[in-house]
Design a protein around this motif. Sequence first.
Motif, mmCIF file in Angstrom:
data_model
loop_
_atom_site.group_PDB
_atom_site.id
_atom_site.type_symbol
_atom_site.label_atom_id
_atom_site.label_comp_id
_atom_site.label_asym_id
_atom_site.label_seq_id
_atom_site.Cartn_x
_atom_site.Cartn_y
_atom_site.Cartn_z
ATOM 1 N N LEU A 39 -5.715 3.723 -0.418
ATOM 2 C CA LEU A 39 -5.956 4.874 0.476
ATOM 3 C C LEU A 39 -7.102 4.647 1.446
ATOM 4 O O LEU A 39 -7.394 5.496 2.277
ATOM 5 C CB LEU A 39 -6.289 6.113 -0.368
ATOM 6 C CG LEU A 39 -5.157 6.820 -1.091
ATOM 7 C CD1 LEU A 39 -5.730 7.900 -2.000
ATOM 8 C CD2 LEU A 39 -4.194 7.445 -0.108
ATOM 9 N N ARG A 93 0.820 -1.194 0.000
ATOM 10 C CA ARG A 93 0.000 0.000 0.000
ATOM 11 C C ARG A 93 0.864 1.258 0.000
ATOM 12 O O ARG A 93 0.626 2.187 -0.768
ATOM 13 C CB ARG A 93 -0.898 -0.010 1.244
ATOM 14 C CG ARG A 93 -1.927 1.085 1.232
ATOM 15 C CD ARG A 93 -2.779 1.009 2.463
ATOM 16 N NE ARG A 93 -2.035 1.391 3.643
ATOM 17 C CZ ARG A 93 -2.519 1.329 4.889
ATOM 18 N NH1 ARG A 93 -3.722 0.860 5.091
ATOM 19 N NH2 ARG A 93 -1.798 1.728 5.906
ATOM 20 N N SER A 114 1.391 9.407 -5.765
ATOM 21 C CA SER A 114 1.571 10.799 -5.331
ATOM 22 C C SER A 114 2.620 11.490 -6.184
ATOM 23 O O SER A 114 2.442 12.631 -6.599
ATOM 24 C CB SER A 114 2.005 10.867 -3.864
ATOM 25 O OG SER A 114 1.161 10.101 -3.077
ATOM 26 N N LYS A 168 -7.194 4.470 7.206
ATOM 27 C CA LYS A 168 -6.501 5.658 7.705
ATOM 28 C C LYS A 168 -5.026 5.342 7.960
ATOM 29 O O LYS A 168 -4.690 4.245 8.382
ATOM 30 C CB LYS A 168 -7.137 6.113 9.014
ATOM 31 C CG LYS A 168 -8.485 6.762 8.806
ATOM 32 C CD LYS A 168 -8.852 7.679 9.964
ATOM 33 C CE LYS A 168 -9.959 8.615 9.566
ATOM 34 N NZ LYS A 168 -11.149 7.903 9.064
ATOM 35 N N PHE A 169 -4.147 6.277 7.661
ATOM 36 C CA PHE A 169 -2.743 6.145 8.047
ATOM 37 C C PHE A 169 -2.192 7.539 8.263
ATOM 38 O O PHE A 169 -2.826 8.533 7.889
ATOM 39 C CB PHE A 169 -1.940 5.376 6.994
ATOM 40 C CG PHE A 169 -1.997 5.986 5.615
ATOM 41 C CD1 PHE A 169 -1.105 6.972 5.235
ATOM 42 C CD2 PHE A 169 -2.958 5.571 4.690
ATOM 43 C CE1 PHE A 169 -1.146 7.529 3.970
ATOM 44 C CE2 PHE A 169 -3.011 6.132 3.420
ATOM 45 C CZ PHE A 169 -2.112 7.102 3.063
ATOM 46 N N VAL A 172 0.894 4.187 -2.853
ATOM 47 C CA VAL A 172 0.573 5.578 -2.530
ATOM 48 C C VAL A 172 1.710 6.502 -2.955
ATOM 49 O O VAL A 172 1.475 7.557 -3.551
ATOM 50 C CB VAL A 172 0.272 5.715 -1.022
ATOM 51 C CG1 VAL A 172 0.195 7.175 -0.621
ATOM 52 C CG2 VAL A 172 -1.032 5.015 -0.678
ATOM 53 N N ILE A 211 -1.208 13.479 1.797
ATOM 54 C CA ILE A 211 -1.203 12.685 0.566
ATOM 55 C C ILE A 211 -2.430 13.016 -0.275
ATOM 56 O O ILE A 211 -2.358 13.189 -1.492
ATOM 57 C CB ILE A 211 -1.182 11.171 0.916
ATOM 58 C CG1 ILE A 211 0.159 10.779 1.532
ATOM 59 C CG2 ILE A 211 -1.499 10.317 -0.297
ATOM 60 C CD1 ILE A 211 1.299 10.683 0.560
ATOM 61 N N ARG A 212 -3.566 13.165 0.396
ATOM 62 C CA ARG A 212 -4.791 13.491 -0.323
ATOM 63 C C ARG A 212 -4.664 14.839 -1.028
ATOM 64 O O ARG A 212 -5.086 14.995 -2.177
ATOM 65 C CB ARG A 212 -5.971 13.512 0.652
ATOM 66 C CG ARG A 212 -7.299 13.498 -0.047
ATOM 67 C CD ARG A 212 -8.445 13.444 0.935
ATOM 68 N NE ARG A 212 -8.763 14.763 1.443
ATOM 69 C CZ ARG A 212 -9.886 15.054 2.099
ATOM 70 N NH1 ARG A 212 -10.760 14.111 2.343
ATOM 71 N NH2 ARG A 212 -10.122 16.263 2.520
ATOM 72 N N ARG A 229 -2.242 10.906 5.800
ATOM 73 C CA ARG A 229 -3.236 10.698 4.745
ATOM 74 C C ARG A 229 -3.769 12.027 4.212
ATOM 75 O O ARG A 229 -3.992 12.188 3.010
ATOM 76 C CB ARG A 229 -4.386 9.858 5.307
ATOM 77 C CG ARG A 229 -5.381 9.362 4.272
ATOM 78 C CD ARG A 229 -6.158 8.205 4.874
ATOM 79 N NE ARG A 229 -7.266 7.782 4.048
ATOM 80 C CZ ARG A 229 -8.546 8.066 4.329
ATOM 81 N NH1 ARG A 229 -8.841 8.783 5.392
ATOM 82 N NH2 ARG A 229 -9.510 7.621 3.567
#
Lengths: 282, 323
Positions: free
Chosen positions: B122, A15, A23, B125-126, A19, B132-133, B129
């Motif tokens: 995604l 994951r 990004s 939750k981490f 990500v 990153i969003r 976040r």
Amino acid sequence: MLASPTRNWGATSLRAATVVVFSVLLAFPFYWMLITTFKKTQDLYNLDNNPFIFNMKPTLTHLKYLIDQTDFVRWGLNTLTVGILVTIITLLLALPAAYALTRLTGRWGPRLGVGIFLTYLVPPTLLFIPLSRIVANLGLQNTIWSLVVTYPSFTAPFSIWLLMGFFKTIPRDLEDAAMVDGLTRFGAFLKLVVPISISGILTVVIFTFTLVTQEFVYALTFISGDKNQVVQVGVPIFLVRGDVYYWGSLMAACLITSVPIAIVYNLFLDRFVAGFTVGAVK
Amino acid sequence: MAVNTARKPRMGPEIAIAQVPTEVVAFPVARSRHFNWLGVAMLAPAVLYIVAIIGVPLVLAFLYAFGNVRVGSVGYQFVGLENFRSILQSPAFRQALANSFLFTICSQILVIVGSTILALALKDKFRGRGFIRFLILLPWVAPISVGAIGWKWILDSLYSVINWVLIAMHLVNPFTPPMWLGESSLAMISVILVQAWRLLPFSTVILLAGLSAIPKEIPEAAEVDGAGFWRTMFQITIPMMVPIINVAVLFGVIFSFTDMTVVYILTRGGPYDATQVLPSLAFFTGVLGNDLAAGAAISLFLVPVLVVVAILMLRMAQRAEVT
């Protein structure tokens, strides 16, 4: 996840890698705008230099040029003016319409609401040719008024849809009580429903503003000069002199235009998503 | 949209609107009369505005396409299918028609695959976040023309950073680096990739909203029952995401098929119409070329796709209402 610790670790790193890759791919152009904005011209156009870092000291030349020597600030103010006026028109059209559709039109209200939502799907590229003639006949071409008049055609339908969602959550008993206390139906709408829907109204305001800053086709079609242009057309079209691209100031303009909008949009994201999912998610 | 549960017509809203008279009669008379006048008055400004700024130009677009309107011309003469006959003979139009489908289908495939992967990554939750969003959303929230000009710099014929990396890795010849926006097929690939870049965040947030609605217990139960990570994902989670993926695809198709911004900024439809799409060709013909009739006729080729998408959306709204 209830998986075993080892698998959990595998899933977590997979994951994380996903990500990070996405990004970087998605945000890279904005990093590129940032570094280009502050690079010296000689640094920018030397192919032997590593383009990812500053090989010479950063400079503010491009920013100064953008502010002092171009119409950038003027375009920004034009966009702001259009945004404010379009927001006012949108609220004046959408608030009463959404209320009428949720409360006053019986069972066909929601269906008419879907019909209005569908007009949001009619794209500017289908309407711009006839509209350019209408705009010319009204004497609005090459002024920001051409945009003030036409932009609510895509902000109002979506805003009506968003506000219908908000009004549905207001208990009917509240309005009934207010009307027993002597308010008319319209009075209850103005003095009770509008004030308690303030967060919905704020969503509409932000949404309208972002849509205005993103619109490109109408502004390109209706406004041909550079003086009365809005920022989203002025930057990509009129900052280019002839065939010469001033990449430093161009990227500075892109950066200044995108980042504030991005920050505000993020705060209201969940509400926009609810509007787009058309009842498929509850 | 789950407002009324009493009666569900199987058709879309236009059918429902057609039934209005009987329904109004079914209401208590005094109440409906009082309510409806205020309702009509509150609804009227929005409806009149939409009719004037969307309805009238839409009708005019059809009239133009079947007439002989040019900039400055007075009067109107019906010419039937003459405009369509002439644009169908033009190679630029046929190229644009094919490109529009290629552009939309390829960019949407990339968007769906990419956003499904990203949304699944995604969903829990981490830490970080929120940031990153913010990064991931940038392409969608920045004005599209501005994002596209950023790409024009990245894909520049002389100073492309992509070429710099490729040359540094000895993957391409430093004297003949790829001309991303100057060669037909590379230019088409570039505009498709930039369009996918632009729509991927939008699709991702829609899918995330859908994922949050899937009860966590179902995939968890599957894992407890011995289904592995991949099996749970492909046989439980992704199938449950299908309705929301449909929503994202329908909006993505509209936003891609009817938009010209990326193409206009990156290539102006070039080289030699290689990346021309229907909206950009309509712009060049009808607005810059002053041939309103031909431009309107080209735009009308967007309508069948719009109608299909609208019908599919209505069906989905209907289904959401029934459940």
